[in-house]
Write a protein that holds these residues in place. Sequence first.
Motif, PDB file in Angstrom:
ATOM      1  N   PHE A 170      46.947  20.427  62.430  1.00 56.91           N
ATOM      2  CA  PHE A 170      48.167  21.157  62.790  1.00 56.91           C
ATOM      3  C   PHE A 170      48.497  22.106  61.645  1.00 56.91           C
ATOM      4  O   PHE A 170      47.991  21.965  60.531  1.00 56.91           O
ATOM      5  N   ARG A 171      49.332  23.075  61.936  1.00 52.30           N
ATOM      6  CA  ARG A 171      49.730  24.065  60.928  1.00 52.30           C
ATOM      7  C   ARG A 171      51.196  23.840  60.558  1.00 52.30           C
ATOM      8  O   ARG A 171      52.032  23.560  61.414  1.00 52.30           O
ATOM      9  N   ILE A 172      51.478  23.958  59.263  1.00 51.93           N
ATOM     10  CA  ILE A 172      52.860  23.902  58.800  1.00 51.93           C
ATOM     11  C   ILE A 172      53.209  25.236  58.142  1.00 51.93           C
ATOM     12  O   ILE A 172      52.348  25.900  57.554  1.00 51.93           O
ATOM     13  N   SER A 173      54.469  25.636  58.248  1.00 55.46           N
ATOM     14  CA  SER A 173      54.975  26.863  57.637  1.00 55.46           C
ATOM     15  C   SER A 173      56.351  26.571  57.058  1.00 55.46           C
ATOM     16  O   SER A 173      57.039  25.641  57.487  1.00 55.46           O
ATOM     17  N   TRP A 174      56.763  27.368  56.079  1.00 59.42           N
ATOM     18  CA  TRP A 174      58.066  27.168  55.454  1.00 59.42           C
ATOM     19  C   TRP A 174      58.599  28.493  54.921  1.00 59.42           C
ATOM     20  O   TRP A 174      57.853  29.462  54.764  1.00 59.42           O
ATOM     21  N   ASP A 175      59.911  28.529  54.683  1.00 58.26           N
ATOM     22  CA  ASP A 175      60.546  29.698  54.079  1.00 58.26           C
ATOM     23  C   ASP A 175      60.548  29.518  52.561  1.00 58.26           C
ATOM     24  O   ASP A 175      60.914  28.450  52.047  1.00 58.26           O
ATOM     25  N   GLU A 199      46.961  15.320  48.981  1.00 56.51           N
ATOM     26  CA  GLU A 199      47.754  16.375  48.353  1.00 56.51           C
ATOM     27  C   GLU A 199      46.878  17.593  48.089  1.00 56.51           C
ATOM     28  O   GLU A 199      45.707  17.464  47.723  1.00 56.51           O
ATOM     29  N   THR A 200      47.451  18.770  48.294  1.00 57.20           N
ATOM     30  CA  THR A 200      46.758  20.009  47.971  1.00 57.20           C
ATOM     31  C   THR A 200      47.759  20.983  47.387  1.00 57.20           C
ATOM     32  O   THR A 200      48.971  20.801  47.520  1.00 57.20           O
ATOM     33  N   PHE A 201      47.246  22.016  46.710  1.00 58.79           N
ATOM     34  CA  PHE A 201      48.111  22.999  46.048  1.00 58.79           C
ATOM     35  C   PHE A 201      47.757  24.388  46.555  1.00 58.79           C
ATOM     36  O   PHE A 201      46.572  24.735  46.666  1.00 58.79           O
ATOM     37  N   VAL A 202      48.783  25.162  46.895  1.00 57.18           N
ATOM     38  CA  VAL A 202      48.567  26.538  47.359  1.00 57.18           C
ATOM     39  C   VAL A 202      49.343  27.478  46.443  1.00 57.18           C
ATOM     40  O   VAL A 202      50.288  27.079  45.762  1.00 57.18           O
ATOM     41  N   GLY A 203      48.949  28.750  46.435  1.00 59.75           N
ATOM     42  CA  GLY A 203      49.525  29.728  45.523  1.00 59.75           C
ATOM     43  C   GLY A 203      50.927  30.157  45.911  1.00 59.75           C
ATOM     44  O   GLY A 203      51.435  29.857  46.999  1.00 59.75           O
ATOM     45  N   GLU A 204      51.534  30.907  45.016  1.00 61.60           N
ATOM     46  CA  GLU A 204      52.924  31.334  45.195  1.00 61.60           C
ATOM     47  C   GLU A 204      53.099  32.292  46.364  1.00 61.60           C
ATOM     48  O   GLU A 204      54.198  32.424  46.908  1.00 61.60           O
ATOM     49  N   ASP A 205      52.020  32.973  46.778  1.00 60.11           N
ATOM     50  CA  ASP A 205      52.115  33.945  47.866  1.00 60.11           C
ATOM     51  C   ASP A 205      51.803  33.321  49.229  1.00 60.11           C
ATOM     52  O   ASP A 205      51.648  34.034  50.219  1.00 60.11           O
ATOM     53  N   VAL A 206      51.719  31.997  49.298  1.00 62.42           N
ATOM     54  CA  VAL A 206      51.370  31.294  50.531  1.00 62.42           C
ATOM     55  C   VAL A 206      52.606  30.581  51.067  1.00 62.42           C
ATOM     56  O   VAL A 206      53.326  29.925  50.308  1.00 62.42           O
ATOM     57  N   ASN A 207      52.861  30.696  52.370  1.00 66.30           N
ATOM     58  CA  ASN A 207      53.960  29.947  52.980  1.00 66.30           C
ATOM     59  C   ASN A 207      53.535  29.313  54.304  1.00 66.30           C
ATOM     60  O   ASN A 207      54.373  28.985  55.138  1.00 66.30           O
ATOM     61  N   THR A 208      52.229  29.147  54.501  1.00 72.32           N
ATOM     62  CA  THR A 208      51.718  28.469  55.692  1.00 72.32           C
ATOM     63  C   THR A 208      50.379  27.833  55.350  1.00 72.32           C
ATOM     64  O   THR A 208      49.653  28.323  54.479  1.00 72.32           O
ATOM     65  N   MET A 209      50.065  26.727  56.035  1.00 68.54           N
ATOM     66  CA  MET A 209      48.818  26.020  55.735  1.00 68.54           C
ATOM     67  C   MET A 209      48.352  25.273  56.980  1.00 68.54           C
ATOM     68  O   MET A 209      49.150  24.609  57.659  1.00 68.54           O
ATOM     69  N   LEU A 210      47.048  25.372  57.273  1.00 68.87           N
ATOM     70  CA  LEU A 210      46.425  24.623  58.363  1.00 68.87           C
ATOM     71  C   LEU A 210      45.828  23.359  57.764  1.00 68.87           C
ATOM     72  O   LEU A 210      44.914  23.417  56.943  1.00 68.87           O
ATOM     73  N   ILE A 211      46.359  22.209  58.150  1.00 72.18           N
ATOM     74  CA  ILE A 211      45.892  20.924  57.619  1.00 72.18           C
ATOM     75  C   ILE A 211      44.835  20.365  58.562  1.00 72.18           C
ATOM     76  O   ILE A 211      45.087  20.179  59.757  1.00 72.18           O
ATOM     77  N   LEU A 212      43.647  20.084  58.036  1.00 66.78           N
ATOM     78  CA  LEU A 212      42.475  19.717  58.840  1.00 66.78           C
ATOM     79  C   LEU A 212      42.094  18.243  58.640  1.00 66.78           C
ATOM     80  O   LEU A 212      42.639  17.553  57.780  1.00 66.78           O
ATOM     81  N   ASN A 213      41.111  17.817  59.435  1.00 66.06           N
ATOM     82  CA  ASN A 213      40.495  16.489  59.310  1.00 66.06           C
ATOM     83  C   ASN A 213      41.526  15.365  59.448  1.00 66.06           C
ATOM     84  O   ASN A 213      41.529  14.403  58.671  1.00 66.06           O
ATOM     85  N   LEU A 214      42.396  15.480  60.436  1.00 61.95           N
ATOM     86  CA  LEU A 214      43.429  14.485  60.669  1.00 61.95           C
ATOM     87  C   LEU A 214      43.021  13.531  61.780  1.00 61.95           C
ATOM     88  O   LEU A 214      42.110  13.814  62.571  1.00 61.95           O
ATOM     89  N   LEU A 215      43.705  12.400  61.853  1.00 64.26           N
ATOM     90  CA  LEU A 215      43.473  11.449  62.929  1.00 64.26           C
ATOM     91  C   LEU A 215      44.192  11.917  64.195  1.00 64.26           C
ATOM     92  O   LEU A 215      45.296  12.457  64.120  1.00 64.26           O
ATOM     93  N   SER A 216      43.565  11.706  65.352  1.00 61.83           N
ATOM     94  CA  SER A 216      44.186  12.156  66.599  1.00 61.83           C
ATOM     95  C   SER A 216      45.310  11.205  66.993  1.00 61.83           C
ATOM     96  O   SER A 216      45.297  10.014  66.663  1.00 61.83           O
TER      97      SER A 216
END
Length: 331
Positions: A170-175, A199-216
């Motif tokens: 699923f994808r998460i986004s934030w303000d 846990e993962t780390f994304v850069g300051e210019d990122v406000n959305t992330m697709l999280i993969l390899n999850l359980l259904s």
Amino acid sequence: VLVNGNINTYLIKGLEPASEYEILLAAVYANEVESDEVILIETTAKRTTTVATTTTRTITPRYAVKNLRIDEETTFSMRVSWQAVDSRNVRHYRLTYISAKGDRAEETRTVPSGQTSLVLQPLLSDTEYKVTIIPVYPDGDGPVSSQMGRTLPLSAPKNLRVSEEWYNRFRISWDVPPSPTMGYRVVYQPLSAPGQALETFVGEDVNTMLILNLLSGTEYSVKVIASYTTGSSEALSGKAKTLYLGVSNLSTYQVRMTSVCAQWVPQRHASSYRLVIQSVTGSQKQETKLGGGASRHCFNNLKPNTEYKISVYSQLQDGTEGPAVTANVKT
């Protein structure tokens, strides 16, 4: 005068007696970059004489700076600027700052007379400071000017949103917060199934992330934490759930001594099914694979009067496999 880097004292000769001097000291580095100057005002001793003299001294008027401003606030710094009124006669400026709570010692900076701004750092986040600037004249201090300023808080991101839910992602986004960040920590963990938090780390210019390899068919807790040079924000928390990758209404029919059939409502996105039948004692096991359009299958060569467990696993085109949907039956 240029002296070696291992020297920390120097005798200045050939000066006039009873004269005030301004000494500027700066460190010079290998790349010829110079540090800020340290300024010292010192007066030489008078020459001993028996001649009586009468001197007339004119006192220079002293003026305060104008338009003292504080801007460009961040979580760890702020810029102080002012307008010089009498730069020709001012030796330098003495700038002090202290938190309004008074929980830290007052800091002092010496600013050359030709400079009219200074960035104060490092400062505490979300803290009010009192900034004072005093023009220093040859014969004493000028009037004091003060201003209050506040650093920005370690603001958390806001408005967590979930989209593009699928069976394994699923994808998460934030303000983003108003304060400049160094990036964001994203922490997610299944709520119902056992598993460590990832846990993962994304850069300051990122406000959305697709999280993969999850359980259904699994609900996850998700946290987004803003990272700053002086610490981390509170977590923006939420929940997200993947789609369930499994058949429905699994049942058995035509139960006989050595065979049994199973039927189910197909999973609409499945490309194939993996079927397993195993005796409860574990002594017998069969496995087969069917296409995504299949909705029934019969198992043969079973033992009479034996309890079996039937498991149906739905599979996607990319190889993702959902959890087992099971049914028990006795021949």
